[in-house]
Design a protein around this motif. Structure first.
Motif, short mmCIF file in Angstrom:
data_model
loop_
_atom_site.label_atom_id
_atom_site.label_comp_id
_atom_site.label_asym_id
_atom_site.label_seq_id
_atom_site.Cartn_x
_atom_site.Cartn_y
_atom_site.Cartn_z
N GLU A 185 0.83 -1.20 0.00
CA GLU A 185 0.00 0.00 0.00
C GLU A 185 0.87 1.26 0.00
O GLU A 185 0.51 2.27 -0.60
CB GLU A 185 -0.92 0.00 1.22
CG GLU A 185 -1.92 1.14 1.21
CD GLU A 185 -2.90 1.04 2.36
OE1 GLU A 185 -3.14 2.07 3.01
OE2 GLU A 185 -3.41 -0.07 2.61
N ALA A 186 2.03 1.18 0.63
CA ALA A 186 2.95 2.32 0.67
C ALA A 186 3.81 2.40 -0.60
O ALA A 186 4.57 3.35 -0.77
CB ALA A 186 3.86 2.20 1.90
N GLY A 187 3.69 1.40 -1.48
CA GLY A 187 4.42 1.44 -2.75
C GLY A 187 5.72 0.67 -2.75
O GLY A 187 6.56 0.86 -3.63
N TYR A 188 5.89 -0.26 -1.80
CA TYR A 188 7.12 -1.04 -1.69
C TYR A 188 6.79 -2.53 -1.68
O TYR A 188 6.48 -3.08 -0.63
CB TYR A 188 7.88 -0.65 -0.42
CG TYR A 188 8.27 0.80 -0.40
CD1 TYR A 188 9.43 1.24 -1.02
CD2 TYR A 188 7.46 1.75 0.22
CE1 TYR A 188 9.78 2.58 -1.02
CE2 TYR A 188 7.80 3.09 0.24
CZ TYR A 188 8.96 3.50 -0.39
OH TYR A 188 9.29 4.83 -0.40
N PRO A 189 6.86 -3.20 -2.83
CA PRO A 189 6.60 -4.63 -2.87
C PRO A 189 7.59 -5.38 -1.98
O PRO A 189 8.76 -5.02 -1.89
CB PRO A 189 6.81 -5.01 -4.34
CG PRO A 189 6.73 -3.71 -5.09
CD PRO A 189 7.18 -2.65 -4.15
#
Length: 87
Positions: free
Chosen positions: A59-63
């Motif tokens: 969700e924060a953009g870090y897979p």
């Protein structure tokens, strides 16, 4: 208390470290977050579920993906569970 190590992609600077740390610390059960920017690794101590950790990072953009789970005491001693060399 357990320790979970995650491989996190997309981190490139101190700002990314702060975002990753904040996203994880906001979760119930997270007691400590340690980010290794150069290695792309994050260690989380506490009782949080790895699926929740991974979802928060996505969700924060870090897979992210789970590397391993250990008891926090084993993580601190490099994997030794005591009894022979570190007690």
């Amino acid at each position: 208390m357990n320790s979970i190590r995650l491989r996190v992609t997309g981190m490139s600077c101190g700002g990314c470290v702060r975002h990753v740390t904040a996203a994880l610390q906001a979760l119930e059960g997270v007691e400590r977050v340690e980010v290794d920017l150069a290695g792309g690794l994050v260690r989380i101590d506490g009782s949080a579920d790895d699926a929740n950790l991974i979802a928060a990072l996505a969700e924060a953009g870090y897979p992210a993906e789970t590397l391993d789970h250990r008891s926090a005491s084993a993580a601190r001693t490099g994997g030794c569970s005591g009894g022979c060399c570190c007690s």
